[in-house]
Every structure is written in C-alpha cells, then in structure tokens.
Design a protein around this motif. Structure first.
Motif, PDB file in Angstrom:
ATOM      1  N   LYS A  87       0.843  -1.207   0.000  1.00  0.00           N
ATOM      2  CA  LYS A  87       0.000   0.000   0.000  1.00  0.00           C
ATOM      3  C   LYS A  87       0.872   1.250   0.000  1.00  0.00           C
ATOM      4  O   LYS A  87       0.611   2.211  -0.727  1.00  0.00           O
ATOM      5  CB  LYS A  87      -0.920   0.027   1.223  1.00  0.00           C
ATOM      6  CG  LYS A  87      -2.100  -0.880   1.139  1.00  0.00           C
ATOM      7  CD  LYS A  87      -2.936  -0.744   2.405  1.00  0.00           C
ATOM      8  CE  LYS A  87      -4.021  -1.770   2.468  1.00  0.00           C
ATOM      9  NZ  LYS A  87      -4.777  -1.693   3.736  1.00  0.00           N
ATOM     10  N   LEU A  88       1.901   1.239   0.805  1.00  0.00           N
ATOM     11  CA  LEU A  88       2.811   2.385   0.892  1.00  0.00           C
ATOM     12  C   LEU A  88       3.527   2.599  -0.450  1.00  0.00           C
ATOM     13  O   LEU A  88       3.651   3.723  -0.933  1.00  0.00           O
ATOM     14  CB  LEU A  88       3.819   2.173   2.009  1.00  0.00           C
ATOM     15  CG  LEU A  88       4.842   3.266   2.226  1.00  0.00           C
ATOM     16  CD1 LEU A  88       4.159   4.592   2.571  1.00  0.00           C
ATOM     17  CD2 LEU A  88       5.806   2.876   3.327  1.00  0.00           C
ATOM     18  N   GLN A  89       3.969   1.516  -1.054  1.00  0.00           N
ATOM     19  CA  GLN A  89       4.664   1.594  -2.339  1.00  0.00           C
ATOM     20  C   GLN A  89       3.766   2.195  -3.430  1.00  0.00           C
ATOM     21  O   GLN A  89       4.215   2.951  -4.276  1.00  0.00           O
ATOM     22  CB  GLN A  89       5.133   0.207  -2.755  1.00  0.00           C
ATOM     23  CG  GLN A  89       5.903   0.175  -4.060  1.00  0.00           C
ATOM     24  CD  GLN A  89       6.306  -1.240  -4.441  1.00  0.00           C
ATOM     25  OE1 GLN A  89       5.563  -2.191  -4.182  1.00  0.00           O
ATOM     26  NE2 GLN A  89       7.468  -1.381  -5.029  1.00  0.00           N
ATOM     27  N   ASN A  90       2.499   1.857  -3.395  1.00  0.00           N
ATOM     28  CA  ASN A  90       1.550   2.293  -4.426  1.00  0.00           C
ATOM     29  C   ASN A  90       0.884   3.629  -4.126  1.00  0.00           C
ATOM     30  O   ASN A  90       0.157   4.147  -4.948  1.00  0.00           O
ATOM     31  CB  ASN A  90       0.490   1.227  -4.643  1.00  0.00           C
ATOM     32  CG  ASN A  90       1.081  -0.059  -5.204  1.00  0.00           C
ATOM     33  OD1 ASN A  90       2.054  -0.009  -5.946  1.00  0.00           O
ATOM     34  ND2 ASN A  90       0.518  -1.186  -4.854  1.00  0.00           N
ATOM     35  N   LYS A  91       1.118   4.172  -2.950  1.00  0.00           N
ATOM     36  CA  LYS A  91       0.487   5.435  -2.562  1.00  0.00           C
ATOM     37  C   LYS A  91       1.144   6.597  -3.304  1.00  0.00           C
ATOM     38  O   LYS A  91       2.375   6.713  -3.313  1.00  0.00           O
ATOM     39  CB  LYS A  91       0.633   5.630  -1.053  1.00  0.00           C
ATOM     40  CG  LYS A  91      -0.115   6.808  -0.514  1.00  0.00           C
ATOM     41  CD  LYS A  91       0.001   6.844   1.004  1.00  0.00           C
ATOM     42  CE  LYS A  91      -0.693   8.087   1.490  1.00  0.00           C
ATOM     43  NZ  LYS A  91      -1.662   7.809   2.493  1.00  0.00           N
ATOM     44  N   PRO A  92       0.333   7.457  -3.916  1.00  0.00           N
ATOM     45  CA  PRO A  92       0.927   8.602  -4.610  1.00  0.00           C
ATOM     46  C   PRO A  92       1.552   9.579  -3.596  1.00  0.00           C
ATOM     47  O   PRO A  92       1.152   9.626  -2.436  1.00  0.00           O
ATOM     48  CB  PRO A  92      -0.253   9.248  -5.331  1.00  0.00           C
ATOM     49  CG  PRO A  92      -1.489   8.647  -4.753  1.00  0.00           C
ATOM     50  CD  PRO A  92      -1.095   7.398  -4.020  1.00  0.00           C
ATOM     51  N   ASN A  93       2.546  10.290  -4.064  1.00  0.00           N
ATOM     52  CA  ASN A  93       3.203  11.288  -3.215  1.00  0.00           C
ATOM     53  C   ASN A  93       2.247  12.426  -2.892  1.00  0.00           C
ATOM     54  O   ASN A  93       1.525  12.904  -3.767  1.00  0.00           O
ATOM     55  CB  ASN A  93       4.449  11.858  -3.880  1.00  0.00           C
ATOM     56  CG  ASN A  93       5.544  10.813  -4.015  1.00  0.00           C
ATOM     57  OD1 ASN A  93       5.604   9.875  -3.246  1.00  0.00           O
ATOM     58  ND2 ASN A  93       6.378  10.974  -5.023  1.00  0.00           N
ATOM     59  N   ALA A  94       2.246  12.853  -1.662  1.00  0.00           N
ATOM     60  CA  ALA A  94       1.431  14.006  -1.255  1.00  0.00           C
ATOM     61  C   ALA A  94       2.103  15.279  -1.770  1.00  0.00           C
ATOM     62  O   ALA A  94       3.319  15.378  -1.814  1.00  0.00           O
ATOM     63  CB  ALA A  94       1.305  14.057   0.269  1.00  0.00           C
ATOM     64  N   GLU A  95       1.294  16.209  -2.145  1.00  0.00           N
ATOM     65  CA  GLU A  95       1.859  17.472  -2.651  1.00  0.00           C
ATOM     66  C   GLU A  95       1.577  18.611  -1.728  1.00  0.00           C
ATOM     67  O   GLU A  95       0.776  18.688  -0.948  1.00  0.00           O
ATOM     68  CB  GLU A  95       1.284  17.748  -4.030  1.00  0.00           C
ATOM     69  CG  GLU A  95       1.672  16.606  -4.954  1.00  0.00           C
ATOM     70  CD  GLU A  95       1.705  17.027  -6.407  1.00  0.00           C
ATOM     71  OE1 GLU A  95       1.724  18.222  -6.689  1.00  0.00           O
ATOM     72  OE2 GLU A  95       1.730  16.120  -7.219  1.00  0.00           O
TER      73      GLU A  95
END
Length: 95
Positions: A87-95
């Motif tokens: 899940k962490l790997q696939n989570k998009p980066n927060a902007e």
C-alpha cells in the motif's frame, strides 16, 4: 513468541527480519525468554558488528549474539506487513 514465528528488529537504522528457530526460557537466570533467530539478508548488520569488533580489538563475532532477549525483537504478521508495505509503495506522493 514461538519457534517458526517471523520477527523484526530495528538496530541502528537497519531493519532486520528473521525466523525464530529456538526458544530458551530463563537462559541467563533472569526470568526472560531468549530466542535464537535465523536472520535473512543480514550482511550489513554482520559487517557492522565485525567492523566494531575489529575497531575494539575483539573477535569478529564478539558483538553478534547467539540469542536475543524477548524485548529486543518483535513478532510480526508477515502477510499484514507485506500488504501494508505494498500500500505504501503504491500510494501517490502528497503534494
């Protein structure tokens, strides 16, 4: 913890993973359970401990314990840990 359990140890920023291969209760007469661990991909830890021993004039394996006290390791659910990491790997980066 029991034989066969998957465990984790955080040591100076290294994440170590392994399986319990032996349990000894009260090994040192201290009331603690002690665990022998079969660590995986542990080369960085081994190298660091051997370097420390060399710098301090000790035998290479002086700082590599045979048994770990119960409070030095944590039992983990490997399936849940893998799901969380994916899940962490696939989570998009927060902007």
């Amino acid at each position: 913890m029991n034989t066969g359990d998957t465990v984790f140890q955080s040591y100076s920023g290294l994440h170590r993973y392994g399986k319990v291969i032996e349990v000894k209760d009260n090994l040192k007469g201290d009331g603690w359970s002690w665990f022998k661990i079969d660590w995986v991909d542990d080369e960085r830890y081994i190298s660091a401990q051997e370097w420390k021993a060399q710098m301090r004039g000790e035998k290479n394996n002086f700082y590599i314990p045979q048994y770990y006290r119960a409070d030095d390791i944590q039992k983990i659910d490997i399936n849940q840990t893998l799901k969380t990491l994916i899940k962490l790997q696939n989570k998009p980066n927060a902007e």
